[in-house]
Design a protein around this motif. Structure first.
Motif, short mmCIF file in Angstrom:
data_model
loop_
_atom_site.label_atom_id
_atom_site.label_comp_id
_atom_site.label_asym_id
_atom_site.label_seq_id
_atom_site.Cartn_x
_atom_site.Cartn_y
_atom_site.Cartn_z
N ALA A 37 0.84 -1.20 0.00
CA ALA A 37 0.00 0.00 0.00
C ALA A 37 0.87 1.25 0.00
O ALA A 37 0.61 2.21 -0.74
N GLY A 38 1.90 1.26 0.82
CA GLY A 38 2.81 2.40 0.86
C GLY A 38 3.51 2.62 -0.47
O GLY A 38 3.65 3.75 -0.94
N LEU A 39 3.93 1.53 -1.10
CA LEU A 39 4.62 1.64 -2.37
C LEU A 39 3.69 2.04 -3.50
O LEU A 39 4.08 2.79 -4.41
N VAL A 40 2.44 1.57 -3.46
CA VAL A 40 1.46 1.99 -4.47
C VAL A 40 1.24 3.50 -4.39
O VAL A 40 1.24 4.20 -5.41
N LEU A 41 1.07 4.01 -3.17
CA LEU A 41 0.86 5.46 -3.01
C LEU A 41 2.10 6.25 -3.42
O LEU A 41 2.00 7.32 -4.02
N ALA A 42 3.28 5.71 -3.11
CA ALA A 42 4.52 6.37 -3.54
C ALA A 42 4.57 6.43 -5.06
O ALA A 42 4.92 7.46 -5.64
N GLY A 43 4.20 5.33 -5.71
CA GLY A 43 4.19 5.30 -7.16
C GLY A 43 3.19 6.27 -7.76
O GLY A 43 3.49 6.95 -8.75
N GLN A 44 2.02 6.36 -7.15
CA GLN A 44 1.01 7.30 -7.64
C GLN A 44 1.49 8.75 -7.48
O GLN A 44 1.25 9.59 -8.35
N ALA A 45 2.15 9.03 -6.37
CA ALA A 45 2.68 10.39 -6.16
C ALA A 45 3.75 10.71 -7.20
O ALA A 45 3.79 11.83 -7.73
N LEU A 46 4.59 9.74 -7.52
CA LEU A 46 5.61 9.96 -8.56
C LEU A 46 4.95 10.24 -9.91
O LEU A 46 5.40 11.12 -10.65
N GLU A 47 3.88 9.51 -10.23
CA GLU A 47 3.17 9.75 -11.48
C GLU A 47 2.57 11.15 -11.53
O GLU A 47 2.41 11.72 -12.61
#
Length: 137
Positions: A37-47
């Protein structure tokens, strides 16, 4: 003057440019789903063009160790280590808490490429900067 400030704020909101520019994600859980979950949100923020910094602590540090891929998570059937490699490739800065290596007997060379040991003073200074939002998992 208040009217001009209100108009300026409204204009920024209308263009969608008001957002946190930096995201700090602290992942310490041993749960693969929490890590994911943390990594998914990190990825979305990067996008969304945010600067992302990830700090791995405690059991979550294991996903940064070569050979410790972990379980695959649905729906994409990727491990947390693969997700971590994805956010690194997308530009996230990923660090391992300063306590992890000395307390596991591991060395920086045991880490996957793109993960470095954290310097506590640097992490604290980053967290104190204006505009940094933080999440913990």
């Amino acid at each position: 003057m208040k009217h001009l400030i209100a108009l300026g704020t409204a204009a920024l909101l209308a263009t969608g440019t008001v957002h946190a520019e930096e995201l700090f994600v602290n992942i310490h859980s041993g749960s693969a789903m929490a890590q994911g979950a943390g990594l998914v949100l990190a990825g979305q923020a990067l996008e969304q063009k945010a600067s992302v910094r990830v700090l791995l602590c405690d059991a979550a540090g294991d996903m940064a160790v070569v050979g410790k891929e972990g379980p695959k998570l649905k729906p994409r059937d990727v491990s947390t280590q693969q997700m971590l490699q994805g956010v690194i490739k997308a530009g996230a800065k990923v660090e391992l808490c300063a306590l992890y290596l000395p307390n596991t007997g591991l060395k920086p060379t045991d880490l996957i490429p793109g993960v470095t040991p954290a310097k506590p003073a640097d992490v604290a200074a980053h967290l104190l900067k204006p505009g940094v939002n933080s999440l913990a998992f």
